[in-house]
Design an enzyme around this catalytic site. Structure first.
Site, PDB file in Angstrom:
ATOM      1  N   ASP A 112       0.836  -1.202   0.000  1.00 14.97           N
ATOM      2  CA  ASP A 112       0.000   0.000   0.000  1.00 14.97           C
ATOM      3  C   ASP A 112       0.870   1.251   0.000  1.00 14.97           C
ATOM      4  OD1 ASP A 112      -2.142  -1.669   0.078  1.00 14.97           O
ATOM      5  OD2 ASP A 112      -2.822  -1.129   2.080  1.00 14.97           O
ATOM      6  N   HIS A 228      -4.913  -9.497   7.292  1.00 14.40           N
ATOM      7  CA  HIS A 228      -4.739 -10.137   5.987  1.00 14.40           C
ATOM      8  C   HIS A 228      -4.597 -11.650   6.074  1.00 14.40           C
ATOM      9  CE1 HIS A 228      -3.266  -5.940   5.077  1.00 14.40           C
ATOM     10  NE2 HIS A 228      -4.286  -6.103   4.270  1.00 14.40           N
ATOM     11  N   GLY A 411     -30.065 -27.496  20.331  1.00 13.69           N
ATOM     12  CA  GLY A 411     -28.795 -27.755  21.002  1.00 13.69           C
ATOM     13  C   GLY A 411     -28.605 -27.073  22.339  1.00 13.69           C
ATOM     14  N   ASP A 412     -29.704 -26.705  23.019  1.00 17.94           N
ATOM     15  CA  ASP A 412     -29.530 -26.002  24.282  1.00 17.94           C
ATOM     16  C   ASP A 412     -29.935 -26.816  25.508  1.00 17.94           C
ATOM     17  OD1 ASP A 412     -32.269 -26.052  23.978  1.00 17.94           O
ATOM     18  OD2 ASP A 412     -32.577 -23.911  24.294  1.00 17.94           O
ATOM     19  N   GLY A 567     -35.237 -34.907  25.171  1.00 14.50           N
ATOM     20  CA  GLY A 567     -36.036 -34.668  26.367  1.00 14.50           C
ATOM     21  C   GLY A 567     -36.370 -35.958  27.079  1.00 14.50           C
TER      22      GLY A 567
END
Length: 584
Positions: A112, A228, A411-412, A567
């Site tokens: 740059d 980068h 998924g909790d 569950g």
């Protein structure tokens, strides 16, 4: 490996720039040079200095997102993480040059700096254009004791997200009609006041390469990296957010002017998302940053805190923190209106200490029915032992239940049960209860407060209905089984579900029936519980063949087949823990 929504990686930058200009009526594309420029640049350059920035692509919303009134006039875009060419930068200077001149804002990277510097020299010599440049080197990762902080660029400090603050400051100065030389001088001074450092949890994938340029182990972070896709200063083990933020800010403050001033110190903060950090993570990071200043540097006045995606490294999961010393003039420029879409205006001071609201907490509203001087019967002591065993089982199996739930739901489940268990254990262990129904009521209300998701209300009503069923007495096994049934019926009522819908009911009802049958057959309590356990386990296995009719698993339809219901599995784990306690 790469998984990106692209057409041809070789054309991704050109097509991105086309997309930007198609969606913004205020800019135009000079496609040959990958320049995005203000549509009104011919009028703009007649009234003020025009700002040009740019660099490699892959940092979106930088740099095109900062084109607008009070900000940039044009940007020059290279390929992903590659500097634009001198010819393209020169073309941008030519397009933006008017009687007031052009200011180039450049990040301190070799490509740059060389290309912008060469283009500026060509414009001055060949065209007589007034051009000034400001190079920002806000990175502190590579700085060491004894380095000349006013010459950070000479010791390898890179240009990072702090350039966004420089865009806004210089853009406001330019829009005020200030002359080029004065803008450049003030911008150079401000650039030295900006210090930045970043950290990443994952690398990014460069489209042309098709893979990341380095790897980060699951338990590692990369500290002091650039923008980068390159390695950072060092790898470290994963830490908590507060500790990571503290380590970064300790170094930033060490090399910042606000860490050395003895008079009044004012600063602004830029908490930058490097790509794919979630809003939750960024909010936690911002919290840590602000509380750090309140605790460790109360004399430093934090005037603004900008949080969001300002300058990214593709999809890298990570963040950077920029701290910039400011005065009233700089703050006024940062507060000035701009039409640049990537700038998120913040015009109020943040808090650096948490303010506790004066409200009644849920704990104060719902006091579990505990008695201060009650003498606990053995039934309550045994019930508490069962409760503690179930909590331990949920904590032990948290990852397992979460994996099951992730396969068929959100998924909790495991994490929610684990969290509730850890919160409820000390809460219920510290209270005394005269009857089992009192303990169960307290458990039911506690679950309302501590167990998240759908499970919370289901477990809560189970124990509240069970407590109600046992209010008349809990002296024999038949009463407990009836109470168990009342709890199950509560779940049916609340969830509008029944056995066979692929829910926790598919384990509860078979366990209840088996226990009742075993009790009627005259079996001892241990055999009654064993029968319940075996029935629950058998029923859980059968849920692999059921299509869900309730809960989030319904969205997956046939894709749930082959997976047991999480569950129902949690119920099996709980009954097993109770059986283990009562067997001993």
């Amino acid at each position: 490996r790469m998984k990106k929504i692209l057409n041809n990686p070789a054309h991704c930058v050109s097509e991105m720039l086309e997309g930007i200009t198609l969606t913004r009526s205020d800019v135009r594309l000079i496609a040959e040079h990958k320049i995005i420029i203000r549509a009104d640049v011919d009028e703009l350059k007649q009234r003020q200095v025009v700002l040009i920035s740019g660099g490699g692509s892959g940092h979106e919303p930088a740099h095109a997102g900062y084109i607008g009134d009070g900000a940039l006039g044009a940007v020059v875009c290279g390929e992903v993480f590659s500097s634009p060419s001198q010819a393209s930068i020169y073309a941008a200077i030519k397009a933006c040059a008017g009687p007031h001149g052009v200011l180039l804002i450049v990040k301190n990277y070799t490509g740059d700096k060389i290309n912008f510097k060469l283009a500026a020299e060509r414009a001055r010599i060949e065209d007589g254009i007034k051009v000034e440049s400001v190079v920002i080197a806000d990175d502190v990762a590579l700085l060491s004791d004894g380095d000349d902080l006013d010459r950070a660029a000479s010791v390898g400090a890179r240009g990072l997200a702090g350039v966004v603050l420089l865009h806004k400051y210089a853009g406001a100065l330019a829009s005020s009609g200030m002359k080029l030389e004065e803008i450049a001088e003030r911008a150079r001074d401000f650039s030295k006041q900006i210090k930045t450092m970043g950290v990443a949890m994952t690398p990014c994938v460069i489209p042309s390469l098709g893979k990341s340029t380095f790897e980060i182990a699951p338990d590692e972070i990369e500290i002091g990296l650039g923008i980068h896709g390159e390695h950072g200063l060092e790898k470290a083990k994963m830490k908590q957010a507060d500790e990571i933020v503290g380590d970064i800010l300790n170094k930033i403050i060490k090399f910042s002017s606000i860490g050395r001033q003895s008079s009044e110190r004012r600063c602004v903060l830029l908490v930058n998302n490097l790509g794919s950090a979630t809003v939750m993570e960024m909010s936690i990071i911002a919290r840590a940053v602000l509380l750090y200043f309140g605790k460790n540097h109360p004399a430093i006045s934090v005037e603004r805190c900008y949080v969001g995606q300002y300058l990214t490294a593709m999809e890298m999961s990570g963040f950077s923190i920029s701290v910039a010393a400011v005065d009233a003039n700089i703050l006024s420029c940062l507060d000035k209106e701009t039409s640049a879409p990537a700038w998120s205006p913040v015009r109020q001071r943040p808090l650096t200490q948490l303010q506790q609201p004066q409200v009644v907490t849920p704990t104060q509203v719902v006091q579990p029915t505990a008695e201060l001087n009650a003498e606990e019967p053995d039934s309550v002591k045994i019930l508490r032992s069962c409760f503690l065993a179930v909590c331990d089982a949920f904590e032990k199996n948290a990852d397992f239940l979460t994996a099951l739930d992730a396969a068929v739901g959100d998924g909790d489940l495991g994490s929610n049960l684990e969290t509730a268990s850890k919160l409820l254990k000390p809460e219920l262990a510290s209270k005394t209860f005269s009857q089992p129904d009192k303990f169960l009521s307290a458990l039911g209300y506690g679950l309302q407060q501590h167990l998240g998701g759908t499970s919370g209300p289901m477990y809560s009503i189970f124990f509240l209905r069970m407590a109600r069923g046992l209010a008349g007495g809990a002296s024999d096994a038949a009463q407990w089984i009836d109470g168990f049934q009342a709890g199950i019926e509560g779940i049916e009522y609340l969830g509008d579900a029944k056995e066979g819908d692929r829910t926790m009911l598919d384990a509860l009802w078979p366990a209840q029936r088996a226990a009742k049958d075993a009790l009627r057959a005259g079996k001892p309590l241990s055999e009654v519980l064993k029968s319940a356990m075996e029935a629950a386990a058998h029923a859980v296995g059968k849920t692999k063949d059921l299509i869900a009719k309730r809960g989030r698993s319904t969205y997956l339809r046939e894709r749930v087949l082959g997976h047991v219901d999480p569950g129902a599995k949690a119920v099996e784990i709980a009954i097993s823990a109770v059986l283990d306690v009562l067997s001993h």
